[in-house]
Design a protein around this motif. Structure first.
Motif, PDB file in Angstrom:
ATOM      1  N   GLU A  39       1.030  -1.231  -0.085  1.00  0.00           N
ATOM      2  CA  GLU A  39      -0.110   0.061   0.063  1.00  0.00           C
ATOM      3  C   GLU A  39       0.833   1.460   0.059  1.00  0.00           C
ATOM      4  O   GLU A  39       0.684   2.142  -0.681  1.00  0.00           O
ATOM      5  CB  GLU A  39      -0.873  -0.039   1.280  1.00  0.00           C
ATOM      6  N   GLU A  40       1.890   1.213   0.655  1.00  0.00           N
ATOM      7  CA  GLU A  40       2.950   2.468   0.661  1.00  0.00           C
ATOM      8  C   GLU A  40       3.470   2.350  -0.565  1.00  0.00           C
ATOM      9  O   GLU A  40       3.437   3.559  -1.237  1.00  0.00           O
ATOM     10  CB  GLU A  40       4.181   2.104   1.766  1.00  0.00           C
ATOM     11  N   ALA A  41       3.901   1.399  -1.435  1.00  0.00           N
ATOM     12  CA  ALA A  41       4.319   1.844  -2.786  1.00  0.00           C
ATOM     13  C   ALA A  41       3.260   2.289  -3.686  1.00  0.00           C
ATOM     14  O   ALA A  41       3.705   3.177  -4.340  1.00  0.00           O
ATOM     15  CB  ALA A  41       5.172   0.354  -3.061  1.00  0.00           C
ATOM     16  N   ALA A  42       2.314   1.688  -3.542  1.00  0.00           N
ATOM     17  CA  ALA A  42       1.030   2.203  -4.298  1.00  0.00           C
ATOM     18  C   ALA A  42       0.777   3.424  -4.188  1.00  0.00           C
ATOM     19  O   ALA A  42       0.696   4.356  -5.285  1.00  0.00           O
ATOM     20  CB  ALA A  42      -0.196   1.262  -4.299  1.00  0.00           C
ATOM     21  N   THR A  43       0.838   4.012  -2.792  1.00  0.00           N
ATOM     22  CA  THR A  43       0.383   5.440  -2.890  1.00  0.00           C
ATOM     23  C   THR A  43       1.602   6.251  -3.274  1.00  0.00           C
ATOM     24  O   THR A  43       1.095   7.413  -3.780  1.00  0.00           O
ATOM     25  CB  THR A  43       0.244   5.600  -1.002  1.00  0.00           C
ATOM     26  N   ALA A  44       2.817   5.942  -3.106  1.00  0.00           N
ATOM     27  CA  ALA A  44       3.922   6.905  -3.424  1.00  0.00           C
ATOM     28  C   ALA A  44       3.982   6.944  -5.065  1.00  0.00           C
ATOM     29  O   ALA A  44       4.222   8.091  -5.468  1.00  0.00           O
ATOM     30  CB  ALA A  44       5.261   6.008  -3.110  1.00  0.00           C
ATOM     31  N   LEU A  45       3.470   5.731  -5.655  1.00  0.00           N
ATOM     32  CA  LEU A  45       3.669   6.014  -6.994  1.00  0.00           C
ATOM     33  C   LEU A  45       2.240   6.419  -7.858  1.00  0.00           C
ATOM     34  O   LEU A  45       2.089   6.669  -9.040  1.00  0.00           O
ATOM     35  CB  LEU A  45       3.625   4.573  -7.637  1.00  0.00           C
TER      36      LEU A  45
END
Length: 230
Positions: A39-45
């Motif tokens: 979720e952190e990666a998806a939010t960042a991207l």
């Protein structure tokens, strides 16, 4: 709009592939075992997240249902992989082998089977399997290449299997473009960031295959320079 799912995409090659494909206009799903990291990666991207553990039937089936309900899939990138235990060849156990092949090889079978109905509904169905030159018989026998200096029986054998699996799937499913990408020696967590290529260079072959729009050859093994010997 092309919709793409990348397994193991919360870091490394998967993350960079997601970034580049988003930049190219794809709608991207970040598939990851760890929900918080994914979720952190998806939010960042600016991508979407779906929990996906390629070693678990229920997890993969649930992910396919989620992606299908959201509108379908055009490109599946089987990127998730592990190196396995770092030990002498004489000490490798059957359980070690099961663990590596469960993720690196059987995970591709499991994920492909689950997402194939969605891909068949696409006008440009594409599968990209992330393999390695370490699984290339040509590369590991060429003393001029770094692959010939690496002894990693389980990882290398699993990547040989991935490439052959790619060829066989391509023959069996001619309606889908199915190819294998060798990132090359890229700095990632898998090799302690010792690779000489950047993650951007390492994703060149993956992005190339993912952006062909369902066109071009199938059943090939390529690196960032083009079709590679296997």
């Amino acid at each position: 709009m092309t919709t793409t799912l990348i397994t193991g995409a919360n870091k490394g090659l998967g993350y960079e592939t997601a970034r580049r494909l988003l930049e190219a206009g794809h709608t991207v799903w970040i598939g990851a075992r760890d929900r918080a990291r994914g979720e952190e990666a998806a939010t960042a991207l600016g991508a979407s997240f779906v929990q996906l553990d390629v070693s678990d039937d229920a997890s993969v089936a649930a992910a396919a249902a989620t992606v299908g309900a959201a509108g379908g899939l055009d490109v599946l990138i089987n990127n998730a992989g592990i190196t396995g235990p770092q030990k002498d060849a004489a000490d490798i156990t059957g359980d070690d082998a099961t663990s590596v092949f469960q993720t690196n090889v059987i995970g591709i079978v499991r994920t492909t089977q689950a997402f194939l109905p969605l891909l068949r509904a696409s006008s440009a169905p594409t599968i990209v399997n992330v393999t390695s030159g370490l699984g290339s018989f040509d590369a590991v026998h060429d003393p001029s290449r770094i692959e010939s200096q690496v002894i990693a029986p389980l990882y290398n054998a699993s990547k040989s299997a991935v490439t052959m699996l790619t060829v066989q799937y391509a023959k069996a499913l001619p309606e889908v473009r199915i190819n294998a990408a060798d990132p090359g020696y890229t700095a990632t967590d898998l090799n302690g960031n010792s690779g000489h290529q950047t993650v951007t260079e390492g994703t060149d072959a993956i992005v190339e295959l993912a952006t062909r729009g369902g066109q071009g050859p199938t059943g090939t093994f390529i690196d960032r320079s083009g079709v590679a010997p296997f």
